[in-house]
Design a protein around this motif. Structure first.
Motif, PDB file in Angstrom:
ATOM      1  N   ALA A 160      -0.707   8.759  12.262  1.00  0.00           N
ATOM      2  CA  ALA A 160      -1.932   9.371  12.792  1.00  0.00           C
ATOM      3  C   ALA A 160      -2.182  10.709  12.094  1.00  0.00           C
ATOM      4  O   ALA A 160      -1.297  11.550  11.990  1.00  0.00           O
ATOM      5  CB  ALA A 160      -1.801   9.581  14.300  1.00  0.00           C
ATOM      6  N   GLY A 161      -3.392  10.885  11.589  1.00  0.00           N
ATOM      7  CA  GLY A 161      -3.746  12.142  10.945  1.00  0.00           C
ATOM      8  C   GLY A 161      -3.695  12.093   9.431  1.00  0.00           C
ATOM      9  O   GLY A 161      -4.377  12.863   8.762  1.00  0.00           O
ATOM     10  N   TRP A 162      -2.861  11.199   8.871  1.00  0.00           N
ATOM     11  CA  TRP A 162      -2.793  11.127   7.407  1.00  0.00           C
ATOM     12  C   TRP A 162      -2.913   9.704   6.868  1.00  0.00           C
ATOM     13  O   TRP A 162      -3.145   9.506   5.670  1.00  0.00           O
ATOM     14  CB  TRP A 162      -1.498  11.749   6.886  1.00  0.00           C
ATOM     15  CG  TRP A 162      -0.235  11.097   7.400  1.00  0.00           C
ATOM     16  CD1 TRP A 162       0.540  11.529   8.436  1.00  0.00           C
ATOM     17  CD2 TRP A 162       0.396   9.913   6.897  1.00  0.00           C
ATOM     18  NE1 TRP A 162       1.614  10.681   8.623  1.00  0.00           N
ATOM     19  CE2 TRP A 162       1.557   9.683   7.678  1.00  0.00           C
ATOM     20  CE3 TRP A 162       0.098   9.031   5.872  1.00  0.00           C
ATOM     21  CZ2 TRP A 162       2.400   8.608   7.466  1.00  0.00           C
ATOM     22  CZ3 TRP A 162       0.954   7.950   5.648  1.00  0.00           C
ATOM     23  CH2 TRP A 162       2.085   7.755   6.441  1.00  0.00           C
ATOM     24  N   GLY A 163      -2.769   8.699   7.721  1.00  0.00           N
ATOM     25  CA  GLY A 163      -2.811   7.325   7.253  1.00  0.00           C
ATOM     26  C   GLY A 163      -4.192   6.943   6.736  1.00  0.00           C
ATOM     27  O   GLY A 163      -5.213   7.406   7.243  1.00  0.00           O
ATOM     28  N   THR A 164      -4.226   6.103   5.722  1.00  0.00           N
ATOM     29  CA  THR A 164      -5.485   5.628   5.146  1.00  0.00           C
ATOM     30  C   THR A 164      -5.969   4.399   5.915  1.00  0.00           C
ATOM     31  O   THR A 164      -5.204   3.766   6.646  1.00  0.00           O
ATOM     32  CB  THR A 164      -5.303   5.262   3.672  1.00  0.00           C
ATOM     33  OG1 THR A 164      -4.370   4.167   3.574  1.00  0.00           O
ATOM     34  CG2 THR A 164      -4.768   6.443   2.874  1.00  0.00           C
ATOM     35  N   PRO A 165      -7.250   4.023   5.745  1.00  0.00           N
ATOM     36  CA  PRO A 165      -7.753   2.834   6.444  1.00  0.00           C
ATOM     37  C   PRO A 165      -6.956   1.565   6.125  1.00  0.00           C
ATOM     38  O   PRO A 165      -6.736   0.740   7.012  1.00  0.00           O
ATOM     39  CB  PRO A 165      -9.200   2.735   5.951  1.00  0.00           C
ATOM     40  CG  PRO A 165      -9.588   4.130   5.627  1.00  0.00           C
ATOM     41  CD  PRO A 165      -8.352   4.759   5.070  1.00  0.00           C
ATOM     42  N   ARG A 166      -6.534   1.396   4.864  1.00  0.00           N
ATOM     43  CA  ARG A 166      -5.780   0.197   4.522  1.00  0.00           C
ATOM     44  C   ARG A 166      -4.428   0.162   5.233  1.00  0.00           C
ATOM     45  O   ARG A 166      -3.961  -0.900   5.652  1.00  0.00           O
ATOM     46  CB  ARG A 166      -5.567   0.108   3.007  1.00  0.00           C
ATOM     47  CG  ARG A 166      -6.766  -0.437   2.247  1.00  0.00           C
ATOM     48  CD  ARG A 166      -7.022  -1.908   2.599  1.00  0.00           C
ATOM     49  NE  ARG A 166      -8.045  -2.481   1.748  1.00  0.00           N
ATOM     50  CZ  ARG A 166      -9.340  -2.471   1.991  1.00  0.00           C
ATOM     51  NH1 ARG A 166      -9.793  -1.884   3.096  1.00  0.00           N
ATOM     52  NH2 ARG A 166     -10.198  -3.035   1.153  1.00  0.00           N
ATOM     53  N   LEU A 167      -3.788   1.311   5.375  1.00  0.00           N
ATOM     54  CA  LEU A 167      -2.530   1.354   6.101  1.00  0.00           C
ATOM     55  C   LEU A 167      -2.755   1.003   7.565  1.00  0.00           C
ATOM     56  O   LEU A 167      -2.005   0.205   8.156  1.00  0.00           O
ATOM     57  CB  LEU A 167      -1.889   2.738   5.987  1.00  0.00           C
ATOM     58  CG  LEU A 167      -0.581   2.940   6.769  1.00  0.00           C
ATOM     59  CD1 LEU A 167       0.491   1.958   6.300  1.00  0.00           C
ATOM     60  CD2 LEU A 167      -0.083   4.376   6.626  1.00  0.00           C
ATOM     61  N   ALA A 168      -3.776   1.561   8.183  1.00  0.00           N
ATOM     62  CA  ALA A 168      -4.087   1.244   9.579  1.00  0.00           C
ATOM     63  C   ALA A 168      -4.418  -0.238   9.725  1.00  0.00           C
ATOM     64  O   ALA A 168      -4.026  -0.876  10.710  1.00  0.00           O
ATOM     65  CB  ALA A 168      -5.254   2.096  10.067  1.00  0.00           C
ATOM     66  N   THR A 169      -5.126  -0.809   8.735  1.00  0.00           N
ATOM     67  CA  THR A 169      -5.425  -2.242   8.770  1.00  0.00           C
ATOM     68  C   THR A 169      -4.145  -3.049   8.854  1.00  0.00           C
ATOM     69  O   THR A 169      -4.007  -3.946   9.700  1.00  0.00           O
ATOM     70  CB  THR A 169      -6.214  -2.656   7.506  1.00  0.00           C
ATOM     71  OG1 THR A 169      -7.443  -1.939   7.455  1.00  0.00           O
ATOM     72  CG2 THR A 169      -6.506  -4.152   7.527  1.00  0.00           C
ATOM     73  N   LEU A 170      -3.194  -2.748   7.970  1.00  0.00           N
ATOM     74  CA  LEU A 170      -1.933  -3.496   7.952  1.00  0.00           C
ATOM     75  C   LEU A 170      -1.201  -3.380   9.285  1.00  0.00           C
ATOM     76  O   LEU A 170      -0.715  -4.380   9.824  1.00  0.00           O
ATOM     77  CB  LEU A 170      -1.044  -2.984   6.824  1.00  0.00           C
ATOM     78  CG  LEU A 170       0.367  -3.583   6.772  1.00  0.00           C
ATOM     79  CD1 LEU A 170       0.310  -5.083   6.516  1.00  0.00           C
ATOM     80  CD2 LEU A 170       1.214  -2.880   5.728  1.00  0.00           C
ATOM     81  N   LEU A 171      -1.130  -2.185   9.836  1.00  0.00           N
ATOM     82  CA  LEU A 171      -0.378  -1.989  11.077  1.00  0.00           C
ATOM     83  C   LEU A 171      -1.050  -2.697  12.253  1.00  0.00           C
ATOM     84  O   LEU A 171      -0.368  -3.262  13.121  1.00  0.00           O
ATOM     85  CB  LEU A 171      -0.216  -0.498  11.350  1.00  0.00           C
ATOM     86  CG  LEU A 171       0.567   0.260  10.262  1.00  0.00           C
ATOM     87  CD1 LEU A 171       0.624   1.744  10.587  1.00  0.00           C
ATOM     88  CD2 LEU A 171       1.974  -0.306  10.095  1.00  0.00           C
TER      89      LEU A 171
END
Length: 497
Positions: A329-340
């Motif tokens: 949270a705060g630094w993750g990119t959209p693609r990282l959030a997509t994967l998670l």
């Protein structure tokens, strides 16, 4: 005169910013120091770079690369780029200012490392290496508990020298590992009594380069042929690091790099269908990431832990995905959030929580539609529309909805990605499985049979396992049709050839 905009991302700079780059781009610098960044296509259109490429002088290409405005006002130091290439600063200076390189192995390796598009090169990359250079990808699905007959090995023809299947398999593995040898990193794998007593940043960069070469070799020959090598390398480097001395800064970088190596080793054990071995490496990676105060590496480890456990221990997988979301949270990119969110979605499906699955998939889709970021970690390249459909299909299979799963997998096979071939094959096997569960036996058999010529190019234990399970299902007497008999015969011939 102060530039009004960051040359890397285009964002406006504050009046008192004298660094030449905005704060987010400066924050990304730590990752950039350990490996070459993923640069935009326009990078290679910069006039000094184009001129150096036209001169067919890779040393001058590297110098133009270092001085590109994409990196900020100050050129990348020779020491940093030399670390990527596995050589010393003095050697890089001679490469940049001396005569053109003529050794194809070094030209090939360095062009791959810097991700120079093959269309700009004056020499040809081998076909396999061209594919890896353009499309370095990591597959992401789960395997079952028991390995099937080694179809991928049986499909490989014997050596032209008469050596047979084993010799040919070893040849391909050695060819893929040639890039690892070219980095010079294997010098760190000396016998324990020869291991370095102190470690510097140059050696840490060499190990980081070694991990990147394992990823490229995995894309070229598959996990089955690399797993044991990665385990041995991990054990030797960990033992050497435990006995060596180093500064605080080097120690943090070393812990992060060894965490990366542990994650890569864990992935190879998962894809080689040796899942029980993966947990220890992921637990180690989480510990090392915390020692290094490196949240990015910790999040990667949690993402792999969710992948490892989503079928057998869905509760733990959900905790791992949620922990990764909190940490990023705060630094993750959209693609990282997509994967998670995808990791969470497949776990909710295993728990038979339809609402949780739809909620997580919606969040994954929203993040995916935000697009890519220059700060995306390299391992996220596989997070594509194909991957969203694949996770959706696997989730519907877990929810007992094979018709919806088949629709998702069919969307993948009807719009094949030239980039993620291993995932393409994996999801095609899943389409055959979904069709079989629906009772569409002929579609299942034809889909699976069309995959047999491609399977020999993918050394993945979990792909072979799923295909073997499909053969067992379609081979039952009560399911016999002309198509299923044809598939079973073709499969058996390939396995026992």
């Amino acid at each position: 005169m102060t530039h009004a905009n960051c040359p890397r991302c285009g964002g406006r700079l504050a009046r008192d910013n004298d660094s030449g780059r905005c704060a987010p781009c400066q924050a990304a610098e730590r990752d950039r120091l350990s490996a070459p960044p993923v640069v935009p296509a326009s990078f290679w259109e910069h006039e000094p770079v184009r001129r150096a490429l036209a001169e067919r002088h890779l040393g001058r290409v590297i110098r133009a690369y270092r001085c590109h405005p994409y990196h900020g006002r100050a050129a990348l130091p020779q020491t940093v780029v030399a670390g990527w290439l596995g050589i010393t600063q003095a050697q890089l200076s001679r490469v940049e200012n001396g005569p053109p390189l003529v050794h194809l192995d070094r030209l090939t390796h360095w062009a791959q490392l810097l991700r120079v598009p093959p269309c700009f090169l004056w020499f040809s990359l081998p076909a396999r290496l061209t594919e890896v250079a353009e499309h370095d990808a990591v597959p992401v699905k789960e395997a079952g508990p028991t390995a099937p007959p080694a179809l991928t090995d049986a499909c490989i023809a014997g050596s032209t020298q008469g050596g047979g299947t084993t010799d040919r398999r070893q040849f391909h593995a050695l060819a893929a590992l040639a890039g690892i040898a070219a980095t010079g990193s294997l010098d760190l794998l000396a016998a324990p009594h020869n291991a370095a007593r102190s470690i510097g940043m140059e050696q840490v960069r060499a190990v980081d380069s070694l991990v990147n070469e394992f990823r490229r070799a995995d894309a070229a020959v598959g996990a089955n042929r690399l797993c044991d090598t990665a385990i041995r390398v991990h054990a030797q480097l960990s033992a050497a690091a435990a006995k060596a001395t180093y500064s605080r800064d080097v120690g943090e970088a070393l812990q992060a790099t060894l965490a990366d190596l542990a994650i890569e080793t864990a992935w190879l054990t998962i894809d080689a269908n040796r899942r029980p071995e993966a947990r220890a490496y992921l637990n180690e990676a989480i510990t090392r990431a915390r020692f290094a105060d490196d949240p990015r590496m910790e999040v990667r480890a949690f993402a792999h832990l969710a992948l490892l456990t989503w079928r057998d221990r869905p509760g733990e997988a959900l905790h791992a995905a949620e922990a990764a979301l909190r940490s990023s949270a705060g630094w993750g990119t959209p693609r990282l959030a997509t994967l998670l969110h995808l990791r969470a979605a497949s776990t909710y499906a295993t728990l038979n929580d339809m609402s949780g699955f739809h909620r997580a998939m919606s969040r994954a889709r929203r993040e995916f539609e935000r697009g890519v970021s220059e700060d995306d970690m390299p391992f996220l390249h596989f997070v594509t529309e194909q991957e969203l459909k694949g996770i959706e299909g696997l989730s519907y299979l877990a929810l007992g909805r094979p018709e919806r799963a088949a629709n998702a997998f069919r969307a993948i096979t009807e719009n094949p990605s030239p980039v993620l071939r291993r995932n393409q094959i994996y999801y095609s096997v899943q389409l055959a499985d979904a069709a079989s569960r629906q009772g569409n036996l002929d579609e299942a058999a034809y889909t699976a049979m069309n995959l047999l010529p491609d399977i020999g190019r993918v050394s993945s234990g979990r792909v072979s396992l799923h295909l073997a399970q499909l053969r067992s299902s379609l081979g039952q007497p009560q399911r016999a049709t002309a198509a299923t008999r044809q598939f079973v015969e073709a499969y058996d011939q390939a396995v026992h050839a």
